[in-house]
Design an enzyme around this catalytic site. Structure first.
Site, short mmCIF file in Angstrom:
data_model
loop_
_atom_site.label_atom_id
_atom_site.label_comp_id
_atom_site.label_asym_id
_atom_site.label_seq_id
_atom_site.Cartn_x
_atom_site.Cartn_y
_atom_site.Cartn_z
N TYR A 40 0.84 -1.20 0.00
CA TYR A 40 0.00 0.00 0.00
C TYR A 40 0.88 1.26 0.00
O TYR A 40 2.02 1.25 0.47
CB TYR A 40 -0.90 0.02 1.24
CG TYR A 40 -1.93 -1.07 1.27
CD1 TYR A 40 -3.18 -0.90 0.70
CD2 TYR A 40 -1.64 -2.29 1.88
CE1 TYR A 40 -4.14 -1.90 0.74
CE2 TYR A 40 -2.59 -3.31 1.92
CZ TYR A 40 -3.83 -3.11 1.34
OH TYR A 40 -4.76 -4.11 1.38
N LYS A 66 1.61 -9.19 -3.85
CA LYS A 66 0.89 -8.20 -4.64
C LYS A 66 1.09 -6.81 -4.05
O LYS A 66 1.17 -6.65 -2.83
CB LYS A 66 -0.61 -8.53 -4.68
CG LYS A 66 -1.41 -7.64 -5.63
CD LYS A 66 -2.84 -8.13 -5.78
CE LYS A 66 -3.72 -7.72 -4.63
NZ LYS A 66 -5.13 -8.12 -4.83
N MET A 67 1.14 -5.81 -4.93
CA MET A 67 1.32 -4.43 -4.51
C MET A 67 0.35 -3.53 -5.26
O MET A 67 -0.19 -3.90 -6.31
CB MET A 67 2.75 -3.96 -4.76
CG MET A 67 3.14 -3.99 -6.24
SD MET A 67 4.84 -3.46 -6.56
CE MET A 67 4.68 -1.69 -6.28
N LYS A 68 0.12 -2.34 -4.71
CA LYS A 68 -0.74 -1.36 -5.35
C LYS A 68 0.05 -0.53 -6.36
O LYS A 68 1.23 -0.24 -6.16
CB LYS A 68 -1.34 -0.42 -4.30
CG LYS A 68 -2.13 -1.12 -3.20
CD LYS A 68 -3.34 -1.82 -3.75
CE LYS A 68 -4.14 -2.47 -2.62
NZ LYS A 68 -5.32 -3.20 -3.12
N GLU A 150 -13.62 -8.59 -8.34
CA GLU A 150 -13.86 -8.53 -6.90
C GLU A 150 -15.02 -7.62 -6.53
O GLU A 150 -15.59 -7.74 -5.46
CB GLU A 150 -12.61 -8.09 -6.15
CG GLU A 150 -12.22 -6.65 -6.37
CD GLU A 150 -10.97 -6.26 -5.57
OE1 GLU A 150 -11.10 -5.48 -4.62
OE2 GLU A 150 -9.88 -6.74 -5.93
N HIS A 207 -11.08 -12.65 -4.23
CA HIS A 207 -10.56 -11.56 -3.40
C HIS A 207 -10.88 -11.87 -1.94
O HIS A 207 -11.90 -12.48 -1.63
CB HIS A 207 -11.24 -10.26 -3.84
CG HIS A 207 -11.26 -9.17 -2.82
ND1 HIS A 207 -12.26 -9.06 -1.89
CD2 HIS A 207 -10.41 -8.14 -2.59
CE1 HIS A 207 -12.04 -8.01 -1.14
NE2 HIS A 207 -10.92 -7.43 -1.53
N TYR A 228 -4.04 -11.41 3.46
CA TYR A 228 -3.57 -10.11 3.93
C TYR A 228 -2.80 -10.29 5.22
O TYR A 228 -3.34 -10.09 6.31
CB TYR A 228 -4.74 -9.17 4.20
CG TYR A 228 -5.65 -8.89 3.04
CD1 TYR A 228 -5.35 -7.90 2.11
CD2 TYR A 228 -6.85 -9.60 2.89
CE1 TYR A 228 -6.20 -7.63 1.06
CE2 TYR A 228 -7.71 -9.33 1.84
CZ TYR A 228 -7.38 -8.34 0.94
OH TYR A 228 -8.24 -8.08 -0.10
#
Length: 274
Positions: A40, A66-68, A150, A207, A228
């Site tokens: 994030y 995973k990254m934003k 999602e 998701h 997460y």
């Protein structure tokens, strides 16, 4: 969710076995692929901070992270992507990027051209979730994998995605989340629709990688779920004793969903009940 938890507890079975016997082939997966979502944006967060975050995921047993992207300019996002790929031993196929639906078509195509050489795990939620034309156009130009869905909640939404969204069943991923949409019954309808359109259940990675989705993924033989690490506590994540190894997590034999196996969450539930 609560009714499925209760029904499987009455039968004394973990939910994934209960679901597999009724809606699957009776032979559920004994482990499920999981990837770690994070990356994030945050004030003052440096590339080193981002790398350390991803190293933390690897230390927990995840191979895919995973990254934003999309919250900064393209040049900065490319630097962020390259910094994470360095942590992944130069293997871009272990990194997914998530736009959270913010791109217009021109920006989506611009980013697609820029990131395609990295060979990423996928390019996720590129534009508005109902802009099927945008998704289809990106799929025409971007040869890498795309993931979306999602923010779709119904059979009708998912069917329109398949009809008009340009997704390719040999590489793309559908992320409809049974816990956040219209529930497992609707998700089973979506699975039936996907089969009729030539999609494998393995192309579905919901998701939200929490315990309910974990059981569904094992029972219906999905491609995996999202995780997460450290976020959304105490509700998020898996059983306290769950071990992630090479981006796979096993299931327990605890009847039902297994909320009792998350001590902090179970404490909250008991307090609410009292």
């Amino acid at each position: 969710m609560a009714l499925f938890d209760l029904a499987s507890k009455i039968e004394g079975k973990p939910l994934y076995r209960y679901l597999s016997e009724r809606y699957g082939d009776g032979q559920p997966d004994d482990s499920v692929f999981v990837y770690a979502a994070g990356g994030y944006y945050a004030p003052g967060k440096t590339l080193t901070d981002l790398q350390d975050e991803m190293r933390g995921f690897l230390d927990l047993g995840y191979d895919v992270v995973k990254m934003k992207i999309g919250g900064a300019g393209l040049a900065e996002d490319l630097r962020r992507i390259e910094a994470v790929i360095d942590v992944l031993d130069g293997d871009g196929s272990r990194l997914a990027v998530d736009v959270n639906g913010r791109f217009d078509l021109n920006t989506a195509l611009e980013y697609g051209r820029a990131i395609e050489p990295y060979g990423l795990f996928w390019y996720e939620e590129i534009g508005d979730p109902l802009d099927y034309h945008l998704n289809a156009t990106v799929a025409e130009h971007y040869t890498g994998a795309i993931a979306t869905g999602e923010n779709l909640f119904s059979l009708q939404d998912a069917r329109n995605l398949i009809r008009y969204g340009g997704l390719r069943p040999d590489r793309d991923t559908i992320q409809v989340d049974p816990a956040l949409s219209y529930g497992l019954v609707e998700y089973l309808r979506i699975q039936d629709m996907l089969r009729r359109h030539g999609w494998s259940s393995r192309r579905c990675i919901p998701h939200g990688g929490h315990q309910f989705s974990l059981h569904i993924a094992a029972a219906l033989k999905l491609g995996g779920i999202e995780s997460y690490p450290g976020e959304f506590q105490p509700t998020g994540g898996f059983a306290d004793e769950a071990v992630v190894e090479k981006s796979r997590v096993g299931l327990t034999d605890t009847p039902g969903i297994g909320f009792e196996t998350k001590a902090a969450f179970h404490k909250v539930l008991r307090a609410l009940h009292s």
